[in-house]
Design a protein around this motif. Structure first.
Motif, PDB file in Angstrom:
ATOM      1  N   LEU A  18      40.734  39.812  45.343  1.00  0.00           N
ATOM      2  CA  LEU A  18      41.601  38.683  44.991  1.00  0.00           C
ATOM      3  C   LEU A  18      43.096  38.934  45.217  1.00  0.00           C
ATOM      4  N   PRO A  19      43.664  40.096  44.805  1.00  0.00           N
ATOM      5  CA  PRO A  19      45.101  40.281  44.973  1.00  0.00           C
ATOM      6  C   PRO A  19      45.586  40.252  46.429  1.00  0.00           C
ATOM      7  N   LEU A  62      37.776  43.909  32.818  1.00  0.00           N
ATOM      8  CA  LEU A  62      36.752  44.597  33.604  1.00  0.00           C
ATOM      9  C   LEU A  62      36.927  46.112  33.516  1.00  0.00           C
ATOM     10  N   LYS A  63      38.164  46.559  33.569  1.00  0.00           N
ATOM     11  CA  LYS A  63      38.432  47.996  33.463  1.00  0.00           C
ATOM     12  C   LYS A  63      38.008  48.506  32.079  1.00  0.00           C
ATOM     13  N   SER A 112      45.719  44.845  47.667  1.00  0.00           N
ATOM     14  CA  SER A 112      44.268  44.979  47.474  1.00  0.00           C
ATOM     15  C   SER A 112      43.874  46.433  47.311  1.00  0.00           C
ATOM     16  N   VAL A 113      44.409  47.280  48.179  1.00  0.00           N
ATOM     17  CA  VAL A 113      44.087  48.713  48.135  1.00  0.00           C
ATOM     18  C   VAL A 113      44.537  49.305  46.801  1.00  0.00           C
ATOM     19  N   ASN A 114      45.758  49.016  46.398  1.00  0.00           N
ATOM     20  CA  ASN A 114      46.299  49.565  45.155  1.00  0.00           C
ATOM     21  C   ASN A 114      45.554  49.065  43.919  1.00  0.00           C
ATOM     22  N   THR A 115      45.221  47.782  43.887  1.00  0.00           N
ATOM     23  CA  THR A 115      44.486  47.224  42.752  1.00  0.00           C
ATOM     24  C   THR A 115      43.106  47.851  42.652  1.00  0.00           C
ATOM     25  N   SER A 116      42.411  47.934  43.769  1.00  0.00           N
ATOM     26  CA  SER A 116      41.060  48.512  43.770  1.00  0.00           C
ATOM     27  C   SER A 116      41.065  49.945  43.285  1.00  0.00           C
ATOM     28  N   GLY A 121      39.062  52.542  40.611  1.00  0.00           N
ATOM     29  CA  GLY A 121      38.788  53.823  41.256  1.00  0.00           C
ATOM     30  C   GLY A 121      38.088  53.648  42.590  1.00  0.00           C
ATOM     31  N   SER A 122      38.086  52.435  43.128  1.00  0.00           N
ATOM     32  CA  SER A 122      37.428  52.159  44.409  1.00  0.00           C
ATOM     33  C   SER A 122      38.375  52.437  45.561  1.00  0.00           C
TER      34      SER A 122
END
Length: 117
Positions: A23-24, A51-52, A77-81, A86-87
């Motif tokens: 989403l971000p 969710l976390k 997206s990368v930073n949020t995941s 931890g994805s």
């Protein structure tokens, strides 16, 4: 339609988690569509934190995000995941469909402690 002999499972938590992770970095129209489908308000941060927190209670969810080199992935997206779940985003090899499926299969086997082979 899923045939009875197939080996497919859908877990609502994983689907929601995955869509919340992308989403971000989604473009405006896709972001609005996802927010509508998921019934999220404009402030998705509270959902991400929930969710976390849910995952911190002992629920294990492994949600890789595979992408091809021709896709542009936004840093948000990368930073949020990575920060919330931890994805990590994983590049799918371009050597052909068998190689791509092999890469995903290997990841699944390793990250489920060989429970899914």
């Amino acid at each position: 339609m899923i045939k009875a002999e197939t080996n497919t499972a859908f877990f609502p938590f994983n689907i929601i988690s995955l869509l919340t992770q992308v989403l971000p970095g989604a473009g405006d129209s896709i972001k609005r569509s996802l927010e509508s489908i998921l019934s999220y308000s404009k402030d998705v941060a509270c959902v991400q934190q929930a969710l976390k927190a849910f995952m911190s209670k002992g629920i294990t969810s492994v949600s890789p995000l595979f992408y091809s080199p021709d896709q542009a992935i936004k840093d948000t997206s990368v930073n949020t995941s990575q920060g919330l779940y931890g994805s990590r985003w994983r590049l799918i090899p371009q050597q052909g469909k068998r190689c791509q499926l092999g890469a995903v299969h290997t990841w699944v086997v390793e990250n489920t402690n060989h429970k899914i082979s």
